[in-house]
Design a protein around this motif. Sequence first.
Motif, PDB file in Angstrom:
ATOM      1  N   ARG A 175       0.836  -1.208   0.000  1.00  0.00           N
ATOM      2  CA  ARG A 175       0.000   0.000   0.000  1.00  0.00           C
ATOM      3  C   ARG A 175       0.868   1.253   0.000  1.00  0.00           C
ATOM      4  O   ARG A 175       0.606   2.204  -0.733  1.00  0.00           O
ATOM      5  CB  ARG A 175      -0.915  -0.035   1.238  1.00  0.00           C
ATOM      6  CG  ARG A 175      -1.955   1.002   1.234  1.00  0.00           C
ATOM      7  CD  ARG A 175      -3.068   0.649   0.227  1.00  0.00           C
ATOM      8  NE  ARG A 175      -3.834   1.847  -0.026  1.00  0.00           N
ATOM      9  CZ  ARG A 175      -3.936   2.431  -1.205  1.00  0.00           C
ATOM     10  NH1 ARG A 175      -3.394   1.902  -2.264  1.00  0.00           N
ATOM     11  NH2 ARG A 175      -4.620   3.532  -1.361  1.00  0.00           N
ATOM     12  N   ALA A 221       2.468   1.629  -3.421  1.00  0.00           N
ATOM     13  CA  ALA A 221       1.475   2.020  -4.423  1.00  0.00           C
ATOM     14  C   ALA A 221       1.198   3.514  -4.367  1.00  0.00           C
ATOM     15  O   ALA A 221       0.911   4.135  -5.388  1.00  0.00           O
ATOM     16  CB  ALA A 221       0.180   1.232  -4.215  1.00  0.00           C
ATOM     17  N   PRO A 240       3.883   4.748  -7.495  1.00  0.00           N
ATOM     18  CA  PRO A 240       2.828   4.042  -8.231  1.00  0.00           C
ATOM     19  C   PRO A 240       3.255   3.506  -9.595  1.00  0.00           C
ATOM     20  O   PRO A 240       2.740   2.476 -10.034  1.00  0.00           O
ATOM     21  CB  PRO A 240       1.730   5.093  -8.383  1.00  0.00           C
ATOM     22  CG  PRO A 240       2.421   6.399  -8.231  1.00  0.00           C
ATOM     23  CD  PRO A 240       3.562   6.163  -7.300  1.00  0.00           C
ATOM     24  N   GLU A 281       1.021   0.355  -8.416  1.00  0.00           N
ATOM     25  CA  GLU A 281      -0.373   0.781  -8.458  1.00  0.00           C
ATOM     26  C   GLU A 281      -1.276  -0.310  -9.047  1.00  0.00           C
ATOM     27  O   GLU A 281      -2.331  -0.625  -8.508  1.00  0.00           O
ATOM     28  CB  GLU A 281      -0.506   2.074  -9.263  1.00  0.00           C
ATOM     29  CG  GLU A 281      -1.906   2.622  -9.303  1.00  0.00           C
ATOM     30  CD  GLU A 281      -1.967   3.953 -10.044  1.00  0.00           C
ATOM     31  OE1 GLU A 281      -2.562   4.888  -9.501  1.00  0.00           O
ATOM     32  OE2 GLU A 281      -1.398   4.045 -11.161  1.00  0.00           O
ATOM     33  N   LYS A 282      -0.848  -0.917 -10.158  1.00  0.00           N
ATOM     34  CA  LYS A 282      -1.642  -1.964 -10.814  1.00  0.00           C
ATOM     35  C   LYS A 282      -1.735  -3.211  -9.930  1.00  0.00           C
ATOM     36  O   LYS A 282      -2.809  -3.820  -9.817  1.00  0.00           O
ATOM     37  CB  LYS A 282      -1.015  -2.305 -12.176  1.00  0.00           C
ATOM     38  CG  LYS A 282      -1.852  -3.223 -13.002  1.00  0.00           C
ATOM     39  CD  LYS A 282      -3.110  -2.525 -13.450  1.00  0.00           C
ATOM     40  CE  LYS A 282      -3.831  -3.343 -14.480  1.00  0.00           C
ATOM     41  NZ  LYS A 282      -5.086  -2.721 -14.875  1.00  0.00           N
ATOM     42  N   ASP A 300      -1.540  -3.288  -6.684  1.00  0.00           N
ATOM     43  CA  ASP A 300      -2.419  -2.930  -5.581  1.00  0.00           C
ATOM     44  C   ASP A 300      -3.888  -3.010  -6.015  1.00  0.00           C
ATOM     45  O   ASP A 300      -4.729  -3.555  -5.299  1.00  0.00           O
ATOM     46  CB  ASP A 300      -2.079  -1.525  -5.081  1.00  0.00           C
ATOM     47  CG  ASP A 300      -2.870  -1.129  -3.853  1.00  0.00           C
ATOM     48  OD1 ASP A 300      -2.793  -1.847  -2.834  1.00  0.00           O
ATOM     49  OD2 ASP A 300      -3.571  -0.103  -3.917  1.00  0.00           O
ATOM     50  N   GLN A 301      -4.201  -2.506  -7.207  1.00  0.00           N
ATOM     51  CA  GLN A 301      -5.579  -2.546  -7.719  1.00  0.00           C
ATOM     52  C   GLN A 301      -6.054  -3.980  -7.913  1.00  0.00           C
ATOM     53  O   GLN A 301      -7.174  -4.332  -7.526  1.00  0.00           O
ATOM     54  CB  GLN A 301      -5.686  -1.779  -9.038  1.00  0.00           C
ATOM     55  CG  GLN A 301      -5.554  -0.290  -8.896  1.00  0.00           C
ATOM     56  CD  GLN A 301      -5.421   0.408 -10.243  1.00  0.00           C
ATOM     57  OE1 GLN A 301      -5.274  -0.225 -11.294  1.00  0.00           O
ATOM     58  NE2 GLN A 301      -5.447   1.730 -10.208  1.00  0.00           N
ATOM     59  N   LYS A 302      -5.214  -4.804  -8.531  1.00  0.00           N
ATOM     60  CA  LYS A 302      -5.591  -6.203  -8.771  1.00  0.00           C
ATOM     61  C   LYS A 302      -5.766  -6.951  -7.439  1.00  0.00           C
ATOM     62  O   LYS A 302      -6.714  -7.714  -7.275  1.00  0.00           O
ATOM     63  CB  LYS A 302      -4.563  -6.902  -9.644  1.00  0.00           C
ATOM     64  CG  LYS A 302      -4.622  -6.475 -11.095  1.00  0.00           C
ATOM     65  CD  LYS A 302      -3.589  -7.245 -11.905  1.00  0.00           C
ATOM     66  CE  LYS A 302      -3.722  -6.937 -13.370  1.00  0.00           C
ATOM     67  NZ  LYS A 302      -4.869  -7.586 -13.988  1.00  0.00           N
ATOM     68  N   ARG A 331      -6.521  -5.701  -4.520  1.00  0.00           N
ATOM     69  CA  ARG A 331      -7.725  -5.220  -3.834  1.00  0.00           C
ATOM     70  C   ARG A 331      -8.999  -5.802  -4.461  1.00  0.00           C
ATOM     71  O   ARG A 331      -9.966  -6.105  -3.758  1.00  0.00           O
ATOM     72  CB  ARG A 331      -7.778  -3.701  -3.850  1.00  0.00           C
ATOM     73  CG  ARG A 331      -6.806  -3.088  -2.885  1.00  0.00           C
ATOM     74  CD  ARG A 331      -6.778  -1.557  -3.059  1.00  0.00           C
ATOM     75  NE  ARG A 331      -5.955  -0.982  -2.043  1.00  0.00           N
ATOM     76  CZ  ARG A 331      -6.389  -0.602  -0.838  1.00  0.00           C
ATOM     77  NH1 ARG A 331      -7.648  -0.736  -0.520  1.00  0.00           N
ATOM     78  NH2 ARG A 331      -5.560  -0.084   0.033  1.00  0.00           N
ATOM     79  N   ALA A 332      -9.000  -5.977  -5.771  1.00  0.00           N
ATOM     80  CA  ALA A 332     -10.167  -6.585  -6.439  1.00  0.00           C
ATOM     81  C   ALA A 332     -10.338  -8.035  -5.997  1.00  0.00           C
ATOM     82  O   ALA A 332     -11.457  -8.493  -5.723  1.00  0.00           O
ATOM     83  CB  ALA A 332     -10.015  -6.497  -7.957  1.00  0.00           C
ATOM     84  N   TYR A 341      -4.609  -9.177   1.695  1.00  0.00           N
ATOM     85  CA  TYR A 341      -5.502  -8.034   1.890  1.00  0.00           C
ATOM     86  C   TYR A 341      -6.834  -8.473   2.507  1.00  0.00           C
ATOM     87  O   TYR A 341      -7.424  -7.762   3.315  1.00  0.00           O
ATOM     88  CB  TYR A 341      -5.802  -7.335   0.567  1.00  0.00           C
ATOM     89  CG  TYR A 341      -4.947  -6.136   0.253  1.00  0.00           C
ATOM     90  CD1 TYR A 341      -4.865  -5.055   1.118  1.00  0.00           C
ATOM     91  CD2 TYR A 341      -4.248  -6.064  -0.944  1.00  0.00           C
ATOM     92  CE1 TYR A 341      -4.091  -3.939   0.806  1.00  0.00           C
ATOM     93  CE2 TYR A 341      -3.475  -4.954  -1.264  1.00  0.00           C
ATOM     94  CZ  TYR A 341      -3.406  -3.888  -0.385  1.00  0.00           C
ATOM     95  OH  TYR A 341      -2.644  -2.796  -0.690  1.00  0.00           O
TER      96      TYR A 341
END
Length: 141
Positions: free
Chosen positions: A21, A24, A28, A49-50, A52-54, A56-57, A91
Amino acid sequence: MNNDLFFPHSPQEATLVNLLRYRAIQQPNQAPYTFLIDGETEKVSFTYEKLDQKARAIAALLQSMKAFGERVLLLYSPGLEFIAAFFGGLYAGATVVPVYPPRGKQRMTRLQAIAQNAQATFALTTSSVITKLGQSFKGLP
């Protein structure tokens, strides 16, 4: 947003999730992981950043299925998808159990033994792995 909130101030706060985190937010566009096809040729990479996004999804999906505190098998071949799933499990507050996808009948029994021993209640994998394993799972608990 106070970026300092994600910076570990004690050993208890120094987790992989907090580090991802923090990176990111702070870096990022930097790529922490790159997958090499043959050990030399770059295939793909994620930025912090990518990733972290993946992650989190994936975590959101696991949380919607009440996976917090549960064991989750990660059936992935080597690659960036595994890394995203690994962080996604962290996460979500799950215990991740990496397992190489089985090949053939003998390895299916190995997977069953690992799942049973780990008391896994969830499994994550890619569509290509599940397609290959589709027939092997028929009739199994």
